[in-house]
Design a protein around this motif. Structure first.
Motif, PDB file in Angstrom:
ATOM      1  N   ASP A   1      27.857 -40.322  23.866  1.00 47.67           N
ATOM      2  CA  ASP A   1      27.064 -41.161  23.869  1.00 47.67           C
ATOM      3  C   ASP A   1      25.790 -40.598  23.794  1.00 47.67           C
ATOM      4  OD1 ASP A   1      28.432 -42.950  21.651  1.00 47.67           O
ATOM      5  OD2 ASP A   1      28.409 -44.621  23.373  1.00 47.67           O
ATOM      6  N   SER A   2      25.621 -40.150  25.386  1.00 52.97           N
ATOM      7  CA  SER A   2      24.289 -40.379  25.436  1.00 52.97           C
ATOM      8  C   SER A   2      23.245 -39.107  25.367  1.00 52.97           C
ATOM      9  CB  SER A   2      24.336 -40.962  26.779  1.00 52.97           C
ATOM     10  OG  SER A   2      25.029 -39.950  28.174  1.00 52.97           O
ATOM     11  N   CYS A   3      24.525 -37.473  25.106  1.00 48.92           N
ATOM     12  CA  CYS A   3      23.265 -36.737  25.100  1.00 48.92           C
ATOM     13  C   CYS A   3      23.616 -35.795  23.672  1.00 48.92           C
ATOM     14  CB  CYS A   3      24.980 -36.106  26.131  1.00 48.92           C
ATOM     15  SG  CYS A   3      25.134 -36.017  27.653  1.00 48.92           S
ATOM     16  N   ARG A   4      23.310 -35.421  23.188  1.00 41.49           N
ATOM     17  CA  ARG A   4      23.001 -34.237  22.340  1.00 41.49           C
ATOM     18  C   ARG A   4      23.656 -32.688  22.838  1.00 41.49           C
ATOM     19  NH1 ARG A   4      18.470 -36.664  20.913  1.00 41.49           N
ATOM     20  NH2 ARG A   4      18.734 -37.823  18.369  1.00 41.49           N
TER      21      ARG A   4
ATOM     22  N   ARG B   1      15.427 -33.032  27.416  1.00 42.58           N
ATOM     23  CA  ARG B   1      15.819 -32.091  26.429  1.00 42.58           C
ATOM     24  C   ARG B   1      14.689 -30.937  26.690  1.00 42.58           C
ATOM     25  NH1 ARG B   1      14.715 -35.545  22.194  1.00 42.58           N
ATOM     26  NH2 ARG B   1      13.412 -37.753  22.830  1.00 42.58           N
TER      27      ARG B   1
ATOM     28  N   ARG C   1      25.010 -41.582  13.858  1.00 41.20           N
ATOM     29  CA  ARG C   1      24.084 -42.231  13.422  1.00 41.20           C
ATOM     30  C   ARG C   1      23.366 -41.243  12.602  1.00 41.20           C
ATOM     31  NH1 ARG C   1      22.226 -39.437  18.459  1.00 41.20           N
ATOM     32  NH2 ARG C   1      21.963 -40.981  19.755  1.00 41.20           N
TER      33      ARG C   1
ATOM     34  N   GLY D   1      15.930 -35.182  17.258  1.00 36.26           N
ATOM     35  CA  GLY D   1      15.984 -37.079  17.084  1.00 36.26           C
ATOM     36  C   GLY D   1      14.438 -37.148  17.638  1.00 36.26           C
ATOM     37  N   SER D   2      14.187 -38.146  18.084  1.00 35.85           N
ATOM     38  CA  SER D   2      13.120 -39.178  17.754  1.00 35.85           C
ATOM     39  C   SER D   2      11.770 -37.919  18.553  1.00 35.85           C
ATOM     40  CB  SER D   2      12.365 -40.227  18.836  1.00 35.85           C
ATOM     41  OG  SER D   2      12.891 -39.386  19.891  1.00 35.85           O
TER      42      SER D   2
ATOM     43  N   GLU E   1      14.099 -45.053  30.798  1.00 38.00           N
ATOM     44  CA  GLU E   1      15.370 -44.658  29.694  1.00 38.00           C
ATOM     45  C   GLU E   1      14.650 -42.968  30.704  1.00 38.00           C
ATOM     46  OE1 GLU E   1      16.517 -44.909  26.150  1.00 38.00           O
ATOM     47  OE2 GLU E   1      17.919 -46.620  26.859  1.00 38.00           O
TER      48      GLU E   1
ATOM     49  N   ASP F   1      12.808 -49.833  23.172  1.00 36.40           N
ATOM     50  CA  ASP F   1      12.741 -48.724  23.503  1.00 36.40           C
ATOM     51  C   ASP F   1      11.124 -47.593  23.240  1.00 36.40           C
ATOM     52  OD1 ASP F   1      14.550 -50.283  24.712  1.00 36.40           O
ATOM     53  OD2 ASP F   1      15.688 -48.289  24.374  1.00 36.40           O
TER      54      ASP F   1
ATOM     55  N   LYS G   1      19.986 -39.247  27.827  1.00 36.93           N
ATOM     56  CA  LYS G   1      19.494 -39.617  28.545  1.00 36.93           C
ATOM     57  C   LYS G   1      20.326 -40.628  29.568  1.00 36.93           C
ATOM     58  CE  LYS G   1      20.669 -43.741  28.018  1.00 36.93           C
ATOM     59  NZ  LYS G   1      21.201 -45.148  28.626  1.00 36.93           N
TER      60      LYS G   1
ATOM     61  N   ASP H   1      19.864 -32.208  24.832  1.00 36.28           N
ATOM     62  CA  ASP H   1      18.978 -33.446  25.490  1.00 36.28           C
ATOM     63  C   ASP H   1      19.900 -34.532  26.427  1.00 36.28           C
ATOM     64  OD1 ASP H   1      19.640 -34.865  23.074  1.00 36.28           O
ATOM     65  OD2 ASP H   1      17.487 -35.033  22.730  1.00 36.28           O
TER      66      ASP H   1
HETATM   67  N1  UDP Z   1      19.395 -41.689  24.152  1.00 32.10           N
HETATM   68  C1  UDP Z   1      20.197 -42.522  24.620  1.00 32.10           C
HETATM   69  N2  UDP Z   1      20.007 -44.149  23.858  1.00 32.10           N
HETATM   70  C2  UDP Z   1      18.945 -44.503  23.836  1.00 32.10           C
HETATM   71  C3  UDP Z   1      18.196 -43.408  23.212  1.00 32.10           C
HETATM   72  C4  UDP Z   1      18.686 -41.973  23.278  1.00 32.10           C
HETATM   73  O1  UDP Z   1      21.767 -42.830  25.062  1.00 32.10           O
HETATM   74  O2  UDP Z   1      18.556 -45.659  24.193  1.00 32.10           O
HETATM   75  C5  UDP Z   1      19.855 -40.004  24.413  1.00 32.10           C
HETATM   76  C6  UDP Z   1      20.305 -39.537  22.702  1.00 32.10           C
HETATM   77  O3  UDP Z   1      21.674 -39.703  22.314  1.00 32.10           O
HETATM   78  C7  UDP Z   1      19.335 -38.507  22.928  1.00 32.10           C
HETATM   79  C8  UDP Z   1      18.479 -38.820  23.442  1.00 32.10           C
HETATM   80  O4  UDP Z   1      18.690 -39.389  24.630  1.00 32.10           O
HETATM   81  O5  UDP Z   1      20.721 -37.444  23.209  1.00 32.10           O
HETATM   82  C9  UDP Z   1      17.210 -38.538  23.310  1.00 32.10           C
HETATM   83  O6  UDP Z   1      16.711 -38.936  22.264  1.00 32.10           O
HETATM   84  P1  UDP Z   1      15.890 -39.542  21.047  1.00 32.10           P
HETATM   85  O7  UDP Z   1      14.580 -40.160  21.742  1.00 32.10           O
HETATM   86  O8  UDP Z   1      15.766 -38.461  19.958  1.00 32.10           O
HETATM   87  O9  UDP Z   1      16.690 -40.175  20.149  1.00 32.10           O
HETATM   88  P2  UDP Z   1      17.345 -41.381  18.834  1.00 32.10           P
HETATM   89  O10 UDP Z   1      17.455 -39.615  18.115  1.00 32.10           O
HETATM   90  O11 UDP Z   1      18.335 -41.668  19.422  1.00 32.10           O
HETATM   91  O12 UDP Z   1      16.242 -42.400  18.892  1.00 32.10           O
END
Ligand code: UDP
Length: 256
Positions: free
Chosen positions: A200-203, A94, A219, A99-100, A90, A129, A177, A175
């Motif tokens: 789903d895959s962007c903030r 950012r 979330r 998030g993480s 992945e 992951d 993915k 951010d």
């Molecule tokens: N993200 C995603 N799929 C995943 C993990 C992350 O699409 O399995 C995207 C998430 O939506 C965000 C970016 O990647 O836009 C960064 O995610 P982060 O590492 O902050 O993870 P999270 O907060 O989702 O645990």
């Protein structure tokens, strides 16, 4: 009608065998999951919106020279894509801490980063992951050094392009993915963008109010998830609103 053969079923999408050799059909489900599928829900209409938003992004990226798997949209929930071998990473880009990253490094959410930060996680649900370095990727040969050069260069170009595209509709790209695949065309092997690009895959935050227009609404139980995704589609010109306020997906709209 014969039922298509399922090649792979993920959390939010299903891949079916395609109609032509070297193709697959990507079906967008309404299912939403978070926290490694510990939290689940069905969000009516999400798949339809994500199919359209991902189509829009992939067409625009193709037009600026980012090769990707999108061939054409087939219907409300399905698109024909090029079959690839997914590189098991992945790729996260950012611009603003969220998030993480905030949890891992103690950076306050909303802090603008001085440069775009590219991170990698290993695609492995059992392990959750985990974040990995380029050293891990080289050591375990998940991607070759040449593929990593291409991935990083594409990821930064995609980020620059998407930052501008969203800024033009008053959205801040926090951010996102992305995933890449190996596409085989005869003897030619290319690294191309695959999977999806959607809320789903962007903030995505409203530039003025910082309102979240992405999966964080799910979330964090903020409600109005599909409404927020629709708002993104509307701002991008994909979804039109009728005089009565009803949402209309305009199937003629968007780039050719
Ligand atoms: N993200 C995603 N799929 C995943 C993990 C992350 O699409 O399995 C995207 C998430 O939506 C965000 C970016 O990647 O836009 C960064 O995610 P982060 O590492 O902050 O993870 P999270 O907060 O989702 O645990």
């Amino acid at each position: 009608m014969t039922r298509k053969r399922i090649i792979y079923e993920g959390k939010a999408k299903i891949l079916y065998e395609g109609s032509e050799p070297g193709t697959l059909i990507q079906y967008f489900k309404d299912d939403a999951t978070a926290f490694n599928a510990e939290k689940k829900a069905v969000l009516d209409g999400k798949g339809v919106i994500n199919n359209r938003i991902s189509e829009f992004m992939m067409k625009r990226l193709d037009a600026v020279g980012i090769p990707n798997h999108f061939i054409r949209r087939l219907n409300m929930r399905e698109q024909l894509i090029k079959k690839v071998d997914i590189i098991p990473l992945e790729v996260i880009v950012r611009n603003v801490a969220a998030g993480s990253l905030t949890k891992r490094l103690g950076v306050e959410e909303g802090t603008a980063l001085p440069r775009a930060l590219v991170e990698f996680s290993l695609k492995n649900d059992e392990l959750g992951d985990p974040v990995v370095s380029e050293e891990h990727i080289a050591c375990f040969n998940w991607a070759t050094p040449q593929e990593m050069d291409e991935i990083i260069s594409y990821a930064l170009r995609i980020n620059d392009f998407m930052c501008g595209l969203f800024a033009a509709v008053n959205i801040r790209l926090i951010d996102f993915k992305i995933e890449f695949g190996r596409h085989f065309d005869g003897d030619l092997q290319r690294t191309i963008l695959a999977d999806e690009i959607s809320p789903d895959s962007c903030r995505l935050w409203d530039f003025d109010t910082n309102e979240k227009l992405d999966k964080d609404r799910f979330r964090r139980d903020l409600g109005g998830v599909t409404e927020a995704y629709s708002e993104v589609a509307r701002r991008l010109g994909i979804l039109k609103t009728s005089a009565s306020g009803a949402e209309i997906v305009d199937f003629q709209a968007g780039p050719k």
